[in-house]
Design an enzyme around this catalytic site. Structure first.
Site, PDB file in Angstrom:
ATOM      1  N   GLY A  14     -17.353  -5.745  24.450  1.00  0.00           N
ATOM      2  CA  GLY A  14     -16.148  -5.058  24.888  1.00  0.00           C
ATOM      3  C   GLY A  14     -15.817  -3.868  23.995  1.00  0.00           C
ATOM      4  O   GLY A  14     -16.579  -3.501  23.092  1.00  0.00           O
ATOM      5  N   GLU A  55     -18.903   3.114  25.954  1.00  0.00           N
ATOM      6  CA  GLU A  55     -18.001   3.254  27.101  1.00  0.00           C
ATOM      7  C   GLU A  55     -16.938   4.338  26.869  1.00  0.00           C
ATOM      8  O   GLU A  55     -15.867   4.307  27.476  1.00  0.00           O
ATOM      9  CB  GLU A  55     -17.314   1.915  27.408  1.00  0.00           C
ATOM     10  CG  GLU A  55     -18.253   0.799  27.781  1.00  0.00           C
ATOM     11  CD  GLU A  55     -18.983   1.010  29.102  1.00  0.00           C
ATOM     12  OE1 GLU A  55     -18.761   2.049  29.751  1.00  0.00           O
ATOM     13  OE2 GLU A  55     -19.780   0.137  29.483  1.00  0.00           O
TER      14      GLU A  55
END
Length: 218
Positions: A28, A76
């Site tokens: 994450g 990301e």
């Protein structure tokens, strides 16, 4: 060091993800936007959260340029910066590999609103963004479009993403989504019916939460 307090908040959110079992090692990513400068504090790529220090966090601009940091930002980065570009109301982004949300992300099934608390925090069913390669511009666009103006979305075969006006709100939306996914999975294991809240009830709960839920002196 730039934005030390915001760095501390981002790091604490990462550690909370570990404590809550929503991500492991370095899974994450988390970011928060500083309202004054517009700079974004974002997690670096591949550094385990348990070993991460505040100075390891990256400070970037909205155009993805590195303002301060010793490490490469998360892969990301496109996803985070695109959401901030499209959502001026958003000041924090939390992406996890929450296990129950990930089940729904793999199945491609939106999360139904079955809990009043989750309805207040999420405002409606949590949609699933189509699959694209992690870290790609295509993933960033598809996820941002699916998220639209909502607090949370799932990422097909990947995990969950939530946003908010601050890290606390974004993380609360993550917890609400995971609680919902866990509840639905457990109901199905019981062969019990899934009784989702009607959309009009969910809308009222969300409005009441946004308008009234805050500390109030007696």
């Amino acid at each position: 060091m730039l934005l030390p307090e915001l760095r501390e908040q981002v790091l604490e959110t990462c550690l909370q993800m570990l404590r809550d079992g929503l991500s492991r090692v370095s899974e994450g990513n988390v970011s928060a936007r500083h309202p004054g400068s517009g700079f974004i504090v974002i997690t670096p790529s591949a550094i385990p959260y348990a070993k991460m220090k505040v100075e390891d966090l990256c400070v970037i601009a909205l155009d993805r340029s590195l303002i301060e940091g010793n490490w490469k930002p998360t892969s990301e980065i496109a996803l985070h910066t695109l959401i901030y570009t499209r959502r001026p109301d958003v000041q924090a982004v939390v992406h996890t590999h929450a296990p129950y949300c990930s089940l729904f992300a793999v199945s491609g099934e939106p999360l139904p609103m079955v809990l009043t608390e989750s309805a207040m925090l999420l405002g409606g069913d949590v949609p699933v963004a189509p699959y694209f390669t992690p870290g790609s511009e295509e993933l960033a666009r598809a996820t941002a479009e699916t998220l639209a103006d909502q607090p949370a979305a799932l990422m097909a075969n990947h995990g969950a993403i939530s946003v908010g006006p601050d890290l606390a709100a974004a993380y609360a939306a993550t917890i609400a989504a995971e609680d919902t996914a866990r509840t639905v999975c457990q109901l199905r294991a019981m062969n019990a019916p899934i009784k989702a809240l009607p959309p009009e009830v969910t809308a009222r709960l969300r409005s009441a939460y946004l308008e009234k839920y805050r500390p109030t002196k007696a």
